[in-house]
Design an enzyme around this catalytic site. Structure first.
Site: not given
Ligand code: NAD
Ligand code: DAU
Length: 347
Positions: A35, A84, A128-130, A153, A157, A182, A193, A208, A210, A252, A284
């Site tokens: 949490l 994270e 992630t694809d990152e 990040y 990963k 994403n 975003l 905003p 980027y 974006n 960024r």
């Molecule tokens: P999120 O940040 O919304 O949620 C992360 C969750 O992990 C939270 O509930 C947090 O409390 C929990 N957490 C964090 N640190 C912890 C710890 N030390 N111990 C236990 N719980 C902990 O993340 P999300 O966007 O739901 O992403 C979930 C997974 O999917 C991540 O591994 C992320 O790398 C991966 N992923 C995300 C995306 C995306 O677009 N969001 C895309 C590809 C992969």
């Molecule tokens: O590709 C998968 C990843 O996608 C996941 O692994 C990450 O957990 C998830 O956060 C996401 O990463 P991104 O950096 O791509 O997502 P974000 O939403 O932060 O940003 C998406 C794009 O938008 C990126 O090119 C940065 C841009 N951006 C983002 C924010 C927050 C902006 O231009 N303005 C903004 O305020």
């Protein structure tokens, strides 16, 4: 099956549990989550009282607490979402990323190795694809693409992916890895975003973008990602990696303009007023130009493909944020942290 989900109070984990717990009453699901700021236990209201769901507040970095959860629930499958997850935060403060994503994943692998005899159990690692770094104007990431992460990040990963594969090769732990593009949809914390832009639009705050807004991301509706993970758990192969993508590349700036259009339509606001909120801000550092995923392996081997188009998924997402202002307010106020401490402080 007894299935332990880490990070189930976050965006993707909560969508996964809300989708699968009601559908699979024959399985027991345990949600282990620390949490952090990114979690919202209220996201789990649809499943919280179901008999096949339990919640454990625990930090992956506390190995003895983790072992205690494993001893209580004896999971047969672990689905590892906890991380994270926000790139900008990893630039501002990378320490928590190395701690949770690297050390936390290591602890989880060790807890599995302690509980399971060789060859037993299943560890699904959500990544992630990152990890692949940036593409130029052409090409796609496939499962053989070389790792080349750019941000703290994505480096953390990538490290976690390597640990997971090493535990398979060295200790025979049954693991599967998925690298996804994403995600967007309901319950996403408004630092990313799409939800950030929706909320700023509703509050008439600047949007905003980027750099010049020309970076490209491949967008996947969150439920499609959850279905892909479930398909891999059900019929994937141990030691194998699956790339998951939406075949939906967007610049974006185009995403932001589509959001202006949808919010204008849904709220009856003049679109020009909303487009006027777009502002270009400093880029960024280390910003990857383009991501695109080749998901032909999972499509061919597991008959998975995304169901939601970007247009329909984005409209659903806008409607969800419009209809769930209380959820949004709850994650953005101090009241939310107080509520978490009152409800979960002693667990
Ligand atoms: P999120 O940040 O919304 O949620 C992360 C969750 O992990 C939270 O509930 C947090 O409390 C929990 N957490 C964090 N640190 C912890 C710890 N030390 N111990 C236990 N719980 C902990 O993340 P999300 O966007 O739901 O992403 C979930 C997974 O999917 C991540 O591994 C992320 O790398 C991966 N992923 C995300 C995306 C995306 O677009 N969001 C895309 C590809 C992969
Ligand atoms: O590709 C998968 C990843 O996608 C996941 O692994 C990450 O957990 C998830 O956060 C996401 O990463 P991104 O950096 O791509 O997502 P974000 O939403 O932060 O940003 C998406 C794009 O938008 C990126 O090119 C940065 C841009 N951006 C983002 C924010 C927050 C902006 O231009 N303005 C903004 O305020």
């Amino acid at each position: 099956m007894r299935i332990l989900v880490t990070g189930g109070a976050g965006f993707i984990g909560a969508n996964f549990l809300n989708l699968l717990v009601p559908r699979h009453r024959e399985h027991q699901f345990v949600n282990l989550d620390a949490l952090t700021y990114a979690a919202n236990p209220r996201s789990l209201d649809p499943v919280a009282s179901l008999p096949n769901y339990a919640f454990e507040r625990a930090d992956l970095c506390d190995f003895s607490g983790l072992r205690a959860v494993f001893a209580r629930h004896q999971p047969e499958v672990v689905v590892h979402f906890a991380a994270e997850s926000h790139v900008d935060r990893s630039i501002a403060g990378p320490r928590a990323f190395v701690r949770t994503n690297v050390e936390g994943t290591f602890n989880l692998l060790e807890a599995c190795r302690e509980l399971w005899t060789p060859g037993q159990g299943l560890f699904h690692h959500v990544s992630t694809d990152e990890v692949f770094g940036s593409l130029g104007a052409t090409g796609r990431f496939d499962e053989e693409t070389r790792y080349d992460p750019s941000s703290p990040y994505s480096a953390s990963k990538a490290a976690s992916d390597h640990l997971v594969r090493a535990w398979h090769r060295t200790f025979g732990l049954p693991v599967r890895v998925s690298n996804c593009s994403n995600n967007y949809g309901p319950l996403q914390f408004p630092e990313k975003l799409i939800p950030l832009m929706i909320l700023n639009l509703l509050e008439r705050k600047p949007l905003p973008v980027y750099g010049q807004g020309l970076n490209v991301r491949d967008w996947l509706y969150v439920e499609d990602h959850c279905e892909a993970i479930w398909a891999i758990i059900g019929a994937g192969q141990n030691g194998r990696t699956y790339n998951i993508g939406g075949r939906s590349e967007q610049r974006n700036i185009d995403v932001v303009k589509q959001l202006c259009h949808l919010v204008a339509e849904e709220t009856g606001t003049p679109e020009a007023e909303l487009l006027g909120l777009i502002c270009y801000v400093s880029d960024r550092p280390g910003h990857d130009l383009r991501y695109a995923i080749d998901s032909s392996r999972i499509e061919a081997e597991l008959a998975w493909k995304p169901r939601e188009s970007f247009a329909s998924g984005l409209r659903k997402t806008v409607r969800w944020y419009l209809a769930n202002r209380a959820w949004i307010d709850s994650v953005r106020t101090g009241e939310y942290r107080r509520w978490i401490e009152q409800n979960y402080g002693s667990r």
